[in-house]
Structure formats: structure tokens, C-alpha cells
Write a protein that holds these residues in place. Structure first.
Motif, PDB file in Angstrom:
ATOM      1  N   ILE A 188       0.669  -1.080  -0.070  1.00 54.33           N
ATOM      2  CA  ILE A 188      -0.068   0.089  -0.011  1.00 54.33           C
ATOM      3  C   ILE A 188       0.855   1.251   0.042  1.00 54.33           C
ATOM      4  O   ILE A 188       0.786   2.241  -0.792  1.00 54.33           O
ATOM      5  N   ASP A 219       2.547   1.760  -3.316  1.00 53.66           N
ATOM      6  CA  ASP A 219       1.590   2.246  -4.442  1.00 53.66           C
ATOM      7  C   ASP A 219       1.221   3.628  -4.137  1.00 53.66           C
ATOM      8  O   ASP A 219       1.086   4.259  -5.298  1.00 53.66           O
ATOM      9  N   VAL A 220       1.063   4.051  -2.850  1.00 49.85           N
ATOM     10  CA  VAL A 220       0.629   5.400  -2.733  1.00 49.85           C
ATOM     11  C   VAL A 220       1.975   6.472  -3.251  1.00 49.85           C
ATOM     12  O   VAL A 220       1.767   7.507  -3.554  1.00 49.85           O
ATOM     13  N   ASP A 223       4.203   5.898  -5.559  1.00 52.29           N
ATOM     14  CA  ASP A 223       4.205   6.048  -6.575  1.00 52.29           C
ATOM     15  C   ASP A 223       3.350   6.926  -7.382  1.00 52.29           C
ATOM     16  O   ASP A 223       3.738   7.650  -8.251  1.00 52.29           O
ATOM     17  N   ASN A 224       2.128   7.060  -6.722  1.00 54.40           N
ATOM     18  CA  ASN A 224       1.269   7.976  -7.140  1.00 54.40           C
ATOM     19  C   ASN A 224       1.699   9.467  -6.743  1.00 54.40           C
ATOM     20  O   ASN A 224       1.143  10.490  -7.378  1.00 54.40           O
ATOM     21  N   ASN A 257       6.240   9.325  -8.628  1.00 55.04           N
ATOM     22  CA  ASN A 257       6.861   8.991  -9.985  1.00 55.04           C
ATOM     23  C   ASN A 257       7.170  10.075 -10.807  1.00 55.04           C
ATOM     24  O   ASN A 257       6.707  11.148 -10.746  1.00 55.04           O
ATOM     25  N   GLN A 314       1.335  10.608 -11.685  1.00 54.66           N
ATOM     26  CA  GLN A 314       0.961  11.377 -10.359  1.00 54.66           C
ATOM     27  C   GLN A 314      -0.444  11.652 -10.241  1.00 54.66           C
ATOM     28  O   GLN A 314      -1.173  11.995 -10.967  1.00 54.66           O
ATOM     29  N   VAL A 332      -0.023   9.333   1.964  1.00 61.16           N
ATOM     30  CA  VAL A 332      -0.834   8.573   3.059  1.00 61.16           C
ATOM     31  C   VAL A 332      -0.106   8.758   4.297  1.00 61.16           C
ATOM     32  O   VAL A 332       1.016   8.513   4.527  1.00 61.16           O
TER      33      VAL A 332
END
Ligand code: MN
Ligand code: MN
Lengths: 111, 540, 135
Positions: B438, B441-442, B444-445, B448, B454, B460
């Protein structure tokens, strides 16, 4: 038994001029079962997809497509067509069992 | 920086804030990310705003002293306080609160009076969500606020979290255009909203093209808008710009909710846009930023700023401009009486609820920046305590104003950080590997290096864990050294941990609304400063 | 990743063996060039079950010079084959649109076959994310 195939639908521009390249958009309702999912008993659900689509104009080939399980449910297919003259487009969707849905669409040209 | 310590701060006057030598035929006024903030508040800017790739170390990723030095703004000045967190509490008490719908309306009325027939007021979206009154009226109160702002057009992001049917009602009720050229239906791929509106100002044909937040169905619950597809859609935008030019537009404005870095990239790739009014990332820039032939304007959030951009247009080109970022110092501005009455009317049904004191804080509470703010830490503590969880995750929303140290916390303050349509608190078991996935993943959002990958949010917020974040590392390798703070031991990939969180984008999540959990936590005693050195940041 | 030298770099970079095999099944030992075929996909998928895909190829689409087919592959799907589009000069323009399933973040690859036998390849990355958060 193969999954039901819905009524195919097609959309063309409201006005078409001779020589114009238009976009033909199509949709057909189908589950597109991948053959990779399992049911609650753990057995593989057999593959059942729309595997091909073809479009001809007055008998001449325009566009066709081979579909694999990676195509989404309710396949959407759109492609261009150069409307040189009035006539009929014939489109055919075929599933894994060989069942077909056909749709004939008239191309009328604006004056 | 050669700036000395601040002394003898001079409060600006309304005339100071409005001083501007008009240029050209068109005046654009931009207000954005109001997040339903109707009354003045304090807003503390970010400590950390990491830029990656081409955005590394450049605006809007400069904060504090570095930002003030970059623009040569004297520390301690009103603009320095508005733009940077430096000496925040002391200057907040010196300069007073910011924003307030009635103050913004005063400024807009004055600009319209000075430039009748030249002025366009454009709202960048995230307007209809963020307060208790907006949640109770499902955005209805803010439709009236948009009317008071005399907005000519708006676009959307959090608006969509009221669900598709309500969005259609709200748009129908709006006194201005709702423009979202990048929203199409998922069946036939046809436009859901208008994409462009043509205006004529000062004899210039102005096309305003709207761009809703491209990642709404990813950042927010897709199930609320199941039949709409979003995305950046450069090609569609190029078509819109060309169509506007073909239609005689001499000035093309993109009213965007893309986020700043996405807009900066887009400006370099889509020809023919004269001005991009940016939004979503809540950045405020004291100067317009030029990318090629495009001017980018960033106007902050919560009504803390408005931007004014005057443009001289000749032969379909911008040949001159002047820009001002106007800080809305509430105490300096005479409120517009009609709007004060409107705000009172909108708030009256909820006044008793809003004013209820639910806690007290001994430290400044804020939530802005890439990494945890102090308000995030309070929410995380509430989640871990209320749900008896070892670990908590809290979404990195950029909305929510600041509370000064040694002040009471009202229910309104809690709702300013939590009022949304999917507030349920969840609790579940997760393996260490899942937790790392998780976070990766966040991350990379956010980090990146390509802005189009993005989502323009923040990292988070994480409670109960110590960790290292390397923003320069590739995807999947940014998070390391995960430690469970309760025990001081490393997080094990295969062990299960109890994790609590809120604002899941999944459908049907059951749990109490997060504001109840937060209020229960605040009732137990005052908020005291917590040093949080659990996160080690690298590569920034 | 042995035996991928038939694919130019960076197309050959980090391609799954199953994808390379699927491509080779269609184009044999011929080597595609980069360019002319373009894939348009969202950088981040809103819904991995239905990701809009557009392929376009630069071509005059005349009887003498046109695109015959475009083959599309998803590098990390359970099976890499996605679709084959067969084109004709009657289309006037070389383009096709559909919607595809992507199980995870991966590259989508398109190989175009021209009427003169030339082959072109390109790829585009699509991120499939768990989502949440925002400003
Ligand atoms: Mn936003
Ligand atoms: Mn916002």
C-alpha cells in the motif's frame, strides 16, 4: 451453453458528406468469460468470448478484429471509414461456439 | 537569504490588497479549492513539498525560507506569512485570519467595478465539499456561494463525491457554467458536460475550456460515478483548443483541476493555450509561471488567496500581462454585507452544532504537506486508540485549515478535516507485505518522476510505524526500514497486524464516521505536541 | 530473457518471454522498427477491467501503401494476446479503438504490419493502482 449475446448497436454521425472519413462505433453485450476464472467449487469457468468482428461495405472488406479474453466485457469497437458513396455496411460478431449476430447499417450521404 | 528578523509588522489595508495598474482588455480573477470554506480561518502552508523529476527543487515545491528567498519576499511581511509556514503562530496572531466568502466578494466586486466588461471570474473546482454545511446540503450551500462570487465558470473534483445524480442536480442549479471536457460516459465515450464556453470581454473573444480532476475515479470512489470516465486526454484537449480558435477565440484559457505539475507538463505539450488556471494541489504562486507561450496561475485554497491576471491581447496572442496573487487578509477587508447575510443564512440551521467545543489543543494543528501534519497525527492517534489498532492509515487530503496553539477545538474544526461522503472508519488485519505494498503504491502516485503518473495528492499518513521513504528510488523500492513503534521491532512480511483507517474508496465499508472517532478522542484531554521523527525522508 | 534480439531496444527491454513468443508467432524472425504505430492508453487505469485503448498508424491508407494489421499485447496479463485489428484502404485512416483488461501495472505493446511487409512496434505503460487520497 454459450453466454447470451446481446443486440449489437452501432453509431454513425448524423450527417455524412461524400468523401468524409467518419467514425463507426459499435457495442455488443457479452460477458467475455476469460477461461481463467474459477467458480465457487474451484473449477475453471470455460472460456466464452466474442472472438471476431468483421465489417464490410457492399461486400468489400473494411475492418476486422480478432478478440482475445483481454477484451473487456460488452466489447466496444470503433474504427474509421471513408464514405465515398451511399450503401450498406454489414457487421458480424462471432462467439467461440460459432454463433453470430449481424447488423446492417445504411450509409446515406448528405446532399 | 538576507532577510532579517521580522519586527513591527504592518497590516495591509484593503486598498493595498487591491492596488493594481490595469493592463489590456481582459481581467481574469481566479479562485479555487475553496473546499466550502465560507468564513475566515487560519491556514498554515506546508513544511515539506517534495518535487521529483523535472519538478525537483522548483516552484511550487519550495517551502518556507527557500520559497520566500526565491521570490525575494521579506520574512515577516504579510505576503511571507501568507505563503510560508515560517513563524506561523506568531504572525497568524499579528495578521489575523484569512479568507471568508464576504471578503472575497468585496475584492471581486471592487475589481469588477474597476474593470466592468473586462472581468471574468473563474472558479477552479473543489468548491462544493469540505465543510459540515456543504455535507448536510450535499453541496447546495456552495452553489449559492458560487453565485455570490459571480463566478462565470467552474469545474470539478470533490464535487463528484456527491454521486452522479446529485452532481447533475447541482450543475443544473448553478448560475455559472460547469465545464469538464475530459469527462465522457463509459458506454459510448460521449461528453457528459460542456467542455468550452465562449465569453466576450473588452472586445476579446475568450474561450474557457474546463478540465476536471483527471484521476477522480481513482483518488475517490469510482462506484459513486460508475458511468463516467475521466483522464488527462491531451488529444481531446487539442481538438477543443483548435475548435475554439476556429470559432474565433483570441484568448484560450484552461480552467484546470489537473494539479500543478500535470499542468506544467501539459503546457509544454498542448499548443495554443494562453493561460492555465491551475488547481487541486493547493499551491499559491506570487507570480505567473511561463511555460512556452502559456502562463500558469496558482491561487491556493480555502479562500486564502485570489489571483488577478490582466491580459493585453492582439491578433489572437497575449502581448502583455500583469499578475497579482492577492492574500485575503480578513481583518483588512470590509465584508460585503449582502454576502455576510448569505453566509449567516447558510450556516444558521447548523450554528449550534458548528460551535460546540469538542476539545482543546496546546499545539498548532494543521494538515498540509507531503508528509504528516500535526492534525494527521491526532487523527491517527484517534484511529489507533478508538479501534485498538497497532497501525493507522489516514488519507493525505490537502484540505482542512489550521488551529492555533492553545485554542478550543469546535465540531466545525473537526468537520473541516473530515466532512466527506465516505467517512467510515475501518479496521482489518493486514500482513506486513500488504502494508508495504500500500505504501509503495501511494508513494508511486506521488513520486513517479512523470507527472502524468501522479495523482497530485500527498503521502498517506501513517501512524504506529517508523519508516524510511526514498523519493528518488524507483517504484516498489521507495519504502524501507518499517518498524512497529509499539514494540520497536521490524515489520515482518508474513505477520498480520491490526490496521485502522478511513475514507476507503471501496463500496459498502461499514464503520463509524471518522469525526465521531476523532471527537471521542479529543474528549479525553487536550492535544499536546508530539515529536514525530518516525519518518526518515531521503532523496528529496 | 533470451532470444529477444529480434526486437529493437527499448522494445525488447524487460519483455516477458510469453509476450516475446506471442509476437514471434505472428511476425516470425522479422525485426520491427520503432515508430509509426502509436498506442494511446491512460497513464493510470481508472478500472483495470475496462481500459480504453486507441491505436493509430501513420499511413496514407491507399491501395499501394496501407496498414494491413495491428497486433496488441499486454505484457503481464495471464496470456499476452489482446487483439488483432485488420485494416483496409476503405478506412481512409489507420485507427482502431477498444477497451481492454489489465490485471496489473504493465506495458501494452502494438506491432503494425504494413502492406510493403515492414513492421513497426511501440509500447505504453499503464499503471493499475489501488487508489485513494487526493487534494
Ligand atoms: Mn482536488
Ligand atoms: Mn482541493
Amino acid at each position: 451453453m454459450a453466454a447470451p449475446i446481446g443486440q449489437p448497436r452501432v453509431r454513425l454521425p448524423a450527417q455524412i458528406k461524400a468523401g468524409e472519413v467518419i467514425e463507426i462505433r459499435t457495442l455488443i453485450s457479452h460477458i467475455m468469460e476469460t477461461g481463467q476464472r474459477r467458480n465457487q467449487e474451484g473449477q475453471i469457468i470455460p472460456r466464452d468470448i466474442i472472438k471476431s468482428f468483421t465489417c464490410t461495405f457492399e461486400g468489400q472488406p473494411v475492418f476486422s478484429m480478432d478478440l482475445h479474453p483481454a477484451i473487456s466485457a460488452n466489447p466496444y469497437i470503433a474504427f474509421p471509414f471513408k464514405a465515398e458513396r451511399a450503401g450498406n455496411l454489414e457487421m458480424v460478431w462471432t462467439n467461440d461456439a460459432g454463433e453470430q449476430r449481424k447488423l446492417t447499417q445504411a450509409v446515406r450521404l448528405a446532399e | 537569504g538576507a532577510h532579517g528578523p521580522a519586527r513591527g509588522q504592518t497590516r495591509p489595508t484593503q486598498a493595498d490588497l487591491l492596488r493594481f495598474d490595469a493592463v489590456g482588455q481582459v481581467t481574469l480573477v481566479h479562485v479555487t479549492d475553496l473546499h466550502a470554506q465560507l468564513v475566515p480561518m487560519y491556514f498554515r502552508e506546508a513544511t515539506t513539498n517534495v518535487g521529483v523529476g523535472e519538478a525537483r527543487g522548483v516552484v511550487p515545491h519550495l517551502t518556507g525560507r527557500a520559497l520566500l528567498d526565491h521570490y525575494r519576499i521579506p520574512v515577516g511581511s504579510p505576503m511571507a506569512h501568507a505563503l510560508a509556514y515560517v513563524d506561523f503562530d506568531r504572525l497568524a496572531r499579528a495578521y489575523g485570519p484569512m479568507g471568508g466568502l464576504d471578503r472575497i466578494v468585496t475584492l471581486i466586486k471592487a475589481i469588477r467595478a474597476e474593470r466592468p466588461g473586462n472581468t471574468l471570474v473563474l472558479d477552479g473546482g473543489d468548491t462544493l465539499q469540505g465543510s459540515w454545511t456543504a455535507l448536510q446540503t450535499k453541496g447546495g450551500d456552495m452553489v449559492e456561494a458560487l453565485k455570490a462570487l459571480t463566478a462565470d465558470a467552474t469545474t470539478g473534483h470533490w464535487e463528484f463525491t456527491y454521486g452522479a445524480d446529485r452532481v447533475k442536480e447541482l450543475v443544473a442549479a448553478m448560475s455559472c457554467a460547469f465545464l469538464a471536457g475530459n469527462v465522457q460516459d463509459t458506454e459510448w465515450n460521449e461528453d457528459v458536460f460542456d467542455h468550452t464556453k465562449m465569453f466576450e470581454r473588452g472586445g476579446v473573444k475568450v474561450a474557457v475550456i474546463g478540465q476536471a480532476f483527471p484521476y477522480t475515479p481513482i483518488a475517490n470512489p469510482r462506484w459513486m460515478i460508475p458511468d463516467w470516465a475521466f483522464g488527462i486526454k491531451e488529444d481531446k484537449l487539442r481538438e477543443r483548443v483548435q475548435a475554439a480558435r476556429d470559432d474565433g477565440a483570441q484568448l484560450v484559457v484552461l480552467l484546470s483541476h489537473n494539479g500543478f505539475d500535470v499542468d506544467r507538463k501539459l503546457a509544454g505539450r498542448v499548443e495554443g493555450i494562453d493561460v492555465i488556471l491551475t488547481a487541486h494541489t493547493h499551491d499559491a504562486l506570487p507570480e505567473a509561471l511561463r511555460v512556452g507561450n502559456t502562463l500558469l496561475v496558482a491561487s491556493g485554497c480555502h479562500g486564502k488567496f485570489i489571483s488577478r491576471l490582466d491580459l493585453r491581447v492582439e491578433d489572437g496572442r497575449v502581448v502583455g500581462h500583469r499578475h497579482a496573487l492577492i492574500p485575503v487578509f480578513a481583518d483588512a477587508i470590509t465584508p460585503d454585507a449582502e454576502t455576510t447575510a448569505l453566509v449567516q443564512r447558510l450556516r444558521a440551521p447548523y450554528a449550534a452544532d458548528l460551535a460546540r467545543v469538542v476539545g482543546h489543543t496546546e499545539t498548532t494543528l494543521w494538515r498540509r504537506g507531503n508528509l504528516n501534519g500535526t492534525m494527521d497525527d491526532v487523527i491517527l492517534a484517534a484511529l489507533m486508540e478508538g479501534q485498538d489498532a497497532e497501525i493507522a492509515l489516514s488519507p493525505a487530503f490537502r484540505w482542512g485549515y489550521a488551529l492555533l496553539a492553545n485554542s478550543d477545538i469546535t465540531a466545525e474544526d473537526v468537520w473541516a478535516h473530515t466532512a466527506m461522503t465516505y467517512p467510515a472508519v475501518w479496521r482489518q488485519r493486514m500482513t506486513g507485505a500488504q502494508i508495504k505494498t500500500i505504501l509503495e503504491d501511494v508513494a508511486d502516485n506521488l513520486y513517479n518522476p512523470d507527472p502524468y503518473y501522479q495523482q497530485g495528492g500527498d503521502m498517506v499518513r501513517v501512524g504506529g510505524i517508523g519508516w524510511t521513504l526514498d523519493v528518488a528510488a524507483p517504484a516498489g523500492r521507495r519504502i524501507s526500514d518499517l518498524t512497529l513503534l509499539r514494540t520497536g521491532r521490524p515489520i515482518e512480511a508474513t505477520r498480520e497486524y491490526t490496521v485502522a483507517g478511513w475514507a476507503s474508496v471501496a463500496e459498502g465499508v461499514q464503520g463509524p464516521p471518522v469525526w465521531e472517532v476523532l471527537m471521542a478522542h479529543l474528549a479525553k484531554g487536550p492535544v499536546r505536541p508530539v515529536p514525530h521523527e518516525h519518518l526518515r525522508l531521503r532523496g528529496a | 530473457l533470451v532470444g529477444l534480439s529480434l526486437l529493437p531496444k527499448p522494445a525488447a527491454a524487460q519483455m516477458e518471454p510469453a509476450t516475446a513468443a506471442a509476437i514471434r508467432k505472428i511476425i516470425g524472425e522479422r525485426t520491427p522498427e520503432e515508430g509509426r504505430v502509436q498506442l494511446r492508453l491512460p497513464p493510470i487505469a481508472e478500472n483495470g477491467n475496462t481500459v480504453p485503448l486507441t491505436v493509430t498508424v501513420e499511413s496514407p491508407m491507399t491501395a499501394a501503401d496501407h496498414v494491413k494489421a495491428v497486433h496488441v499485447f499486454a505484457d503481464k496479463n495471464p496470456t499476452p494476446d489482446v487483439a488483432t485489428f485488420r485494416f483496409s484502404p476503405a478506412m481512409g485512416r489507420a485507427q482502431a479503438d477498444t477497451r481492454i483488461r489489465l490485471g496489473q501495472t504493465q506495458d501494452v505493446i502494438a506491432v503494425a504490419e504494413m502492406s510493403d511487409g515492414k513492421l513497426y512496434i511501440s509500447r505504453a505503460e499503464v499503471k493499475v493502482t489501488i487508489g485513494g487520497c487526493g487534494g
